[in-house]
Design an enzyme around this catalytic site. Structure first.
Site, PDB file in Angstrom:
ATOM      1  N   GLY A  68     -21.079 -23.494  -6.381  1.00 26.79           N
ATOM      2  CA  GLY A  68     -20.029 -23.279  -5.374  1.00 26.79           C
ATOM      3  C   GLY A  68     -20.619 -22.646  -4.122  1.00 26.79           C
ATOM      4  O   GLY A  68     -20.359 -23.102  -2.992  1.00 26.79           O
TER       5      GLY A  68
ATOM      6  N   ILE B 233     -26.271 -17.328 -14.817  1.00 26.90           N
ATOM      7  CA  ILE B 233     -26.751 -17.186 -16.199  1.00 26.90           C
ATOM      8  C   ILE B 233     -26.454 -18.463 -16.983  1.00 26.90           C
ATOM      9  O   ILE B 233     -27.052 -18.711 -18.008  1.00 26.90           O
ATOM     10  CB  ILE B 233     -26.135 -15.969 -16.928  1.00 26.90           C
ATOM     11  CG1 ILE B 233     -24.617 -16.117 -17.061  1.00 26.90           C
ATOM     12  CG2 ILE B 233     -26.523 -14.673 -16.271  1.00 26.90           C
ATOM     13  CD1 ILE B 233     -24.051 -15.268 -18.181  1.00 26.90           C
ATOM     14  N   ASP B 234     -25.500 -19.278 -16.485  1.00 26.16           N
ATOM     15  CA  ASP B 234     -25.114 -20.488 -17.223  1.00 26.16           C
ATOM     16  C   ASP B 234     -26.217 -21.552 -17.238  1.00 26.16           C
ATOM     17  O   ASP B 234     -26.178 -22.480 -18.031  1.00 26.16           O
ATOM     18  CB  ASP B 234     -23.848 -21.110 -16.618  1.00 26.16           C
ATOM     19  CG  ASP B 234     -22.622 -20.243 -16.843  1.00 26.16           C
ATOM     20  OD1 ASP B 234     -22.753 -19.180 -17.481  1.00 26.16           O
ATOM     21  OD2 ASP B 234     -21.539 -20.618 -16.371  1.00 26.16           O
TER      22      ASP B 234
ATOM     23  N   MET C 299     -21.062 -16.325 -22.635  1.00 28.58           N
ATOM     24  CA  MET C 299     -20.586 -17.036 -21.443  1.00 28.58           C
ATOM     25  C   MET C 299     -21.103 -18.474 -21.417  1.00 28.58           C
ATOM     26  O   MET C 299     -22.078 -18.802 -22.097  1.00 28.58           O
ATOM     27  CB  MET C 299     -21.019 -16.282 -20.200  1.00 28.58           C
ATOM     28  CG  MET C 299     -20.104 -15.111 -19.926  1.00 28.58           C
ATOM     29  SD  MET C 299     -20.371 -14.450 -18.296  1.00 28.58           S
ATOM     30  CE  MET C 299     -19.054 -13.251 -18.217  1.00 28.58           C
TER      31      MET C 299
ATOM     32  N   GLU D  93     -17.889 -19.673 -24.324  1.00 28.61           N
ATOM     33  CA  GLU D  93     -16.500 -19.448 -23.901  1.00 28.61           C
ATOM     34  C   GLU D  93     -15.756 -20.735 -23.535  1.00 28.61           C
ATOM     35  O   GLU D  93     -14.540 -20.821 -23.644  1.00 28.61           O
ATOM     36  CB  GLU D  93     -16.453 -18.488 -22.716  1.00 28.61           C
ATOM     37  CG  GLU D  93     -17.205 -19.018 -21.507  1.00 28.61           C
ATOM     38  CD  GLU D  93     -17.131 -18.128 -20.282  1.00 28.61           C
ATOM     39  OE1 GLU D  93     -16.307 -17.217 -20.251  1.00 28.61           O
ATOM     40  OE2 GLU D  93     -17.912 -18.372 -19.343  1.00 28.61           O
TER      41      GLU D  93
ATOM     42  N   TYR E 294     -19.885  -9.622 -20.472  1.00 22.14           N
ATOM     43  CA  TYR E 294     -20.362  -8.965 -19.254  1.00 22.14           C
ATOM     44  C   TYR E 294     -21.627  -8.145 -19.500  1.00 22.14           C
ATOM     45  O   TYR E 294     -22.366  -7.868 -18.559  1.00 22.14           O
ATOM     46  CB  TYR E 294     -19.244  -8.117 -18.641  1.00 22.14           C
ATOM     47  CG  TYR E 294     -18.120  -8.989 -18.109  1.00 22.14           C
ATOM     48  CD1 TYR E 294     -18.319  -9.764 -16.972  1.00 22.14           C
ATOM     49  CD2 TYR E 294     -16.917  -9.080 -18.758  1.00 22.14           C
ATOM     50  CE1 TYR E 294     -17.319 -10.604 -16.495  1.00 22.14           C
ATOM     51  CE2 TYR E 294     -15.907  -9.915 -18.282  1.00 22.14           C
ATOM     52  CZ  TYR E 294     -16.119 -10.672 -17.151  1.00 22.14           C
ATOM     53  OH  TYR E 294     -15.139 -11.504 -16.682  1.00 22.14           O
TER      54      TYR E 294
HETATM   55  N1  LIG Z   1     -17.034 -26.353  -1.782  1.00 22.34           N
HETATM   56  C1  LIG Z   1     -17.151 -25.116  -1.284  1.00 22.34           C
HETATM   57  N2  LIG Z   1     -17.250 -24.929   0.056  1.00 22.34           N
HETATM   58  C2  LIG Z   1     -17.344 -23.693   0.567  1.00 22.34           C
HETATM   59  N3  LIG Z   1     -17.395 -22.576  -0.179  1.00 22.34           N
HETATM   60  C3  LIG Z   1     -17.308 -22.690  -1.501  1.00 22.34           C
HETATM   61  C4  LIG Z   1     -17.178 -23.957  -2.130  1.00 22.34           C
HETATM   62  N4  LIG Z   1     -17.111 -23.770  -3.456  1.00 22.34           N
HETATM   63  C5  LIG Z   1     -17.191 -22.431  -3.641  1.00 22.34           C
HETATM   64  N5  LIG Z   1     -17.306 -21.791  -2.484  1.00 22.34           N
HETATM   65  C6  LIG Z   1     -17.409 -20.352  -2.268  1.00 22.34           C
HETATM   66  O1  LIG Z   1     -18.633 -19.887  -2.845  1.00 22.34           O
HETATM   67  C7  LIG Z   1     -18.449 -18.610  -3.439  1.00 22.34           C
HETATM   68  C8  LIG Z   1     -18.911 -18.622  -4.868  1.00 22.34           C
HETATM   69  O2  LIG Z   1     -18.306 -19.707  -5.562  1.00 22.34           O
HETATM   70  P1  LIG Z   1     -18.011 -19.597  -7.136  1.00 22.34           P
HETATM   71  O3  LIG Z   1     -17.133 -18.426  -7.382  1.00 22.34           O
HETATM   72  O4  LIG Z   1     -17.541 -20.910  -7.582  1.00 22.34           O
HETATM   73  O5  LIG Z   1     -19.405 -19.206  -7.747  1.00 22.34           O
HETATM   74  P2  LIG Z   1     -20.745 -20.023  -7.912  1.00 22.34           P
HETATM   75  O6  LIG Z   1     -21.528 -19.958  -6.671  1.00 22.34           O
HETATM   76  O7  LIG Z   1     -20.443 -21.396  -8.415  1.00 22.34           O
HETATM   77  O8  LIG Z   1     -21.476 -19.153  -8.991  1.00 22.34           O
HETATM   78  P3  LIG Z   1     -21.091 -18.896 -10.535  1.00 22.34           P
HETATM   79  O9  LIG Z   1     -22.155 -19.546 -11.326  1.00 22.34           O
HETATM   80  O10 LIG Z   1     -21.089 -17.442 -10.655  1.00 22.34           O
HETATM   81  O11 LIG Z   1     -19.743 -19.483 -10.776  1.00 22.34           O
HETATM   82  C9  LIG Z   1     -16.996 -18.250  -3.275  1.00 22.34           C
HETATM   83  O12 LIG Z   1     -16.859 -17.361  -2.199  1.00 22.34           O
HETATM   84  C10 LIG Z   1     -16.328 -19.589  -2.976  1.00 22.34           C
HETATM   85  O13 LIG Z   1     -15.195 -19.457  -2.153  1.00 22.34           O
HETATM   86  O1  LIG Z   2     -15.233 -13.145 -14.885  1.00 23.66           O
HETATM   87  P1  LIG Z   2     -15.950 -13.688 -13.730  1.00 23.66           P
HETATM   88  O2  LIG Z   2     -16.722 -12.669 -12.985  1.00 23.66           O
HETATM   89  O3  LIG Z   2     -15.133 -14.515 -12.826  1.00 23.66           O
HETATM   90  O4  LIG Z   2     -17.097 -14.646 -14.278  1.00 23.66           O
HETATM   91  C1  LIG Z   2     -17.051 -15.424 -15.426  1.00 23.66           C
HETATM   92  C2  LIG Z   2     -17.900 -16.647 -15.265  1.00 23.66           C
HETATM   93  O5  LIG Z   2     -19.097 -16.392 -14.584  1.00 23.66           O
HETATM   94  C3  LIG Z   2     -20.197 -17.019 -15.194  1.00 23.66           C
HETATM   95  O6  LIG Z   2     -20.974 -16.041 -15.784  1.00 23.66           O
HETATM   96  C4  LIG Z   2     -21.005 -17.786 -14.178  1.00 23.66           C
HETATM   97  O7  LIG Z   2     -21.475 -16.883 -13.232  1.00 23.66           O
HETATM   98  C5  LIG Z   2     -19.569 -17.935 -16.245  1.00 23.66           C
HETATM   99  O8  LIG Z   2     -20.362 -18.087 -17.376  1.00 23.66           O
HETATM  100  C6  LIG Z   2     -18.273 -17.234 -16.551  1.00 23.66           C
HETATM  101  O9  LIG Z   2     -17.299 -18.135 -16.973  1.00 23.66           O
END
Ligand SMILES: Nc1ncnc2c1ncn2[C@@H]1O[C@H](COP(=O)(O)OP(=O)(O)OP(=O)(O)O)[C@@H](O)[C@H]1O
Ligand SMILES: O=P(O)(O)OC[C@H]1O[C@](O)(CO)[C@@H](O)[C@@H]1O
Length: 550
Positions: free
Chosen positions: A274, A302-303, A347, A403, A456
């Protein structure tokens, strides 16, 4: 009569002597022929070895590698995953050579070569190895002859590392670092090494830490922190992120306005898929607005579900931290009678890498359940009768469940978190109640189920040695990449080499999943001996391999 007896005895003695002589002769002949055979074999092996040495020598003299040329195998087409370069749009700001700023150059030596006299040239020391823009890392290192006269193809990645020519003048660089999404061991290591590399190695002007993820670009209460080597000196000993993180926030206009206001020309974004999608949006907007700003992502989760890279940082530490939870579950299960069963929930939203790697490395897991493999509760392949059998055999059983497993039983959740990631139903508690119910029905003693949820705990710990080393490499190569002018890329380890990957390719297939028909899952099955409930392969489906274990 006596004479006859004597004759018989001497005849018997003679016969025995003859027999032993014959036996001895047979043994000697046999030994001799075995010796001959053995020396013949040794001679043939020595001849072959000497022929090979001669062949190897002549190949090496011709500048070729040692070994046998495979006539039926060649790599005909290599497709480079090109990374955008700011040089295509803006003139380079730097005309000097890239040097290690924090090192003095050696220009004179005493007669004792081991004690060089350092004479600083003032502008740093040459790198031992600079990486040319044409060096690539081949993606598909596993090759076999192409069927039916076809061609072998692979993609290739731009090799990461310091370049001779820089796009940015380092002393004019104001960099910003932001951490987004969930926590992950190693975030602080990356922040620290980015800061140190920017300031010590390149002499950058300023490094700003954006607080609380993407929202920090526009949340007044979270003003940025100026990062210095002194401030970040000890942060790598702690888990979490010194800068804070968040889900949800992203505002392209406000982010770009922030970059302009603070004259930021390098942005380092640490996060998962993301976060990378957001980073690419920022890069696109900067290009649209003709801003000479480099944007780089550093994959974290971590995933381990960011595609193409060998692994994401934090994964190894999380798998390691999961070990003590599994041992706890084993102790509880084996000491609590009757029929002890320990469940550990780990997780893994849509990929079960943490669960399978934790299970495989612990060796203590009897049943591993992941999102990629449907859970079957009862019947021939049911996990509940399997657990009952295992408890009968060894007195207890240990279950690891990711999970995100069991969606097919619990139904897909419609709730999402602030980033739009779907919230997951409580698979751990569901399993606990199903196990209790099943044992109550099928065993007069029932079961004693203990549920451990270290979610966590495994995510907020400091990085282990392997991840710390990886974070250091990632951070340094991110800075080398941006300083050289590459942009819109992410750094990562591919085939154990550091590479630069274009973000759109990286996110196209992320999050990745464990292959239900691959070797990783097969290894889990071989260890746990649980029934395989993977859906059968569709006709024409090809087995792919999770990059972590091949
Ligand atoms: N398509 C997108 N365009 C712009 N920003 C995004 C997009 N998808 C996610 N984001 C932003 O990126 C940030 C992190 O996204 P998200 O919470 O999905 O975590 P992640 O980067 O996928 O990591 P994790 O593995 O922890 O889920 C958030 O602030 C979210 O709003
Ligand atoms: O509870 P939070 O902080 O949204 O994060 C949970 C998610 O974050 C992750 O650790 C990915 O960062 C996933 O494995 C888990 O589902």
């Amino acid at each position: 009569m006596d004479k006859l007896k004597g004759l018989n005895t001497s005849l018997a003695v003679t016969a025995a002597v003859c027999a032993s002589t014959a036996l001895l002769t047979y043994i000697i002949c046999n030994l001799r022929s075995r010796d001959e055979e053995q020396s013949q074999r040794s001679a043939t092996a020595a001849k072959r070895a000497s022929e090979r040495t001669v062949k190897d020598k002549s190949q090496v003299q011709e500048g070729k590698p040692k070994g046998t040329l495979l006539n039926d195998l060649s790599l005909q087409e290599i497709y480079l995953w090109e990374v955008e370069h700011l040089g295509a749009h803006f003139k380079s700001e730097f005309t000097g050579m890239n040097k290690m700023k924090n090192q003095s150059a050696y220009s004179e030596y005493t007669s004792e070569p081991s004690s060089p006299v350092a004479v600083s040239t003032g502008d740093g020391s040459d790198y031992n190895k600079l990486i040319s823009n044409h060096e690539v890392i081949i993606a598909d290192i596993k090759q076999k002859p192409a069927a039916g006269g076809g061609v072998n193809r692979t993609r290739a990645y731009v090799r990461a590392g310091p370049r001779k020519h820089l796009h940015f003048n380092p002393s004019g660089v104001t960099a910003a670092i932001v951490t987004c999404g969930g926590l992950c061991p190693g975030l602080n290591n990356v922040i620290r090494e980015l800061t140190n590399t920017l300031i010590h190695l390149y002499g950058a002007k300023k490094v700003l830490g954006i607080r609380g993820g993407y929202a920090g670009f526009y949340t007044d209460a979270w003003q940025p922190i100026e990062l210095t080597p002194e401030i970040v000196n000890n942060i790598h000993h702690e888990g979490g992120t010194f800068l804070g993180s968040s889900r949800g926030g992203f505002d392209i206009d406000k982010t770009v306005a922030f970059l302009k206001k603070h004259k930021i020309n390098q942005l380092y974004v640490i996060g998962g898929d993301g976060t990378h999608r957001g980073a690419f949006r920022i890069h696109e907007e900067c290009m649209k607005l003709k801003m000479n700003v480099g944007v780089c992502g550093i994959p974290k989760t971590i995933d381990n579900d960011v595609d193409h890279i060998d692994r994401s940082f934090g994964f190894s530490s999380a798998v390691q931290a999961a070990q003590s939870a599994i041992r706890t579950a084993k102790t509880e299960a084996s000491c609590n009678l009757p029929n002890g069963i320990g469940i550990v929930k780990l997780m893994g939203r849509s990929a079960g890498f943490v669960a399978v790697h934790a299970a495989m490395s612990s060796g203590d897991v009897d049943l591993c359940l992941v999102p990629e493999i449907p859970i079957v509760l009862e019947g021939e392949k049911g996990c509940l009768p399997f657990l009952q059998r295992r408890v009968k055999e060894q007195g207890f059983a240990v279950v690891v469940v990711a999970e995100g497993a069991g969606e097919e039983l619990l139904g897909e959740s419609t709730e999402t978190d602030a980033s739009g990631n779907k919230k997951l139903p409580a698979i751990g508690e569901f399993l606990k109640s199903k196990i209790n119910e099943f044992f109550k029905k099928n065993d007069p003693q029932g079961a004693t189920v203990k549920y451990v949820d270290p979610s966590y705990i495994i995510r907020s710990c400091p990085a282990n040695a392997a991840d710390s080393l990886y974070c250091m490499q990632l951070a340094q190569n991110a800075v080398h990449g941006l300083m050289a002018g590459y942009t819109g890329f992410s750094v990562g380890l591919c085939n154990n080499r550091m590479v630069l990957l274009p973000i759109p390719y990286l996110v196209e297939t992320s999050p990745r999943h464990m292959d239900a028909h691959g070797r990783t899952w097969e290894r889990v099955l071989s260890i746990t001996r649980q029934p395989n409930t993977a859906k059968p392969m569709k006709p024409g489906e090809v087995v792919s391999y999770a990059p972590m274990l091949r």
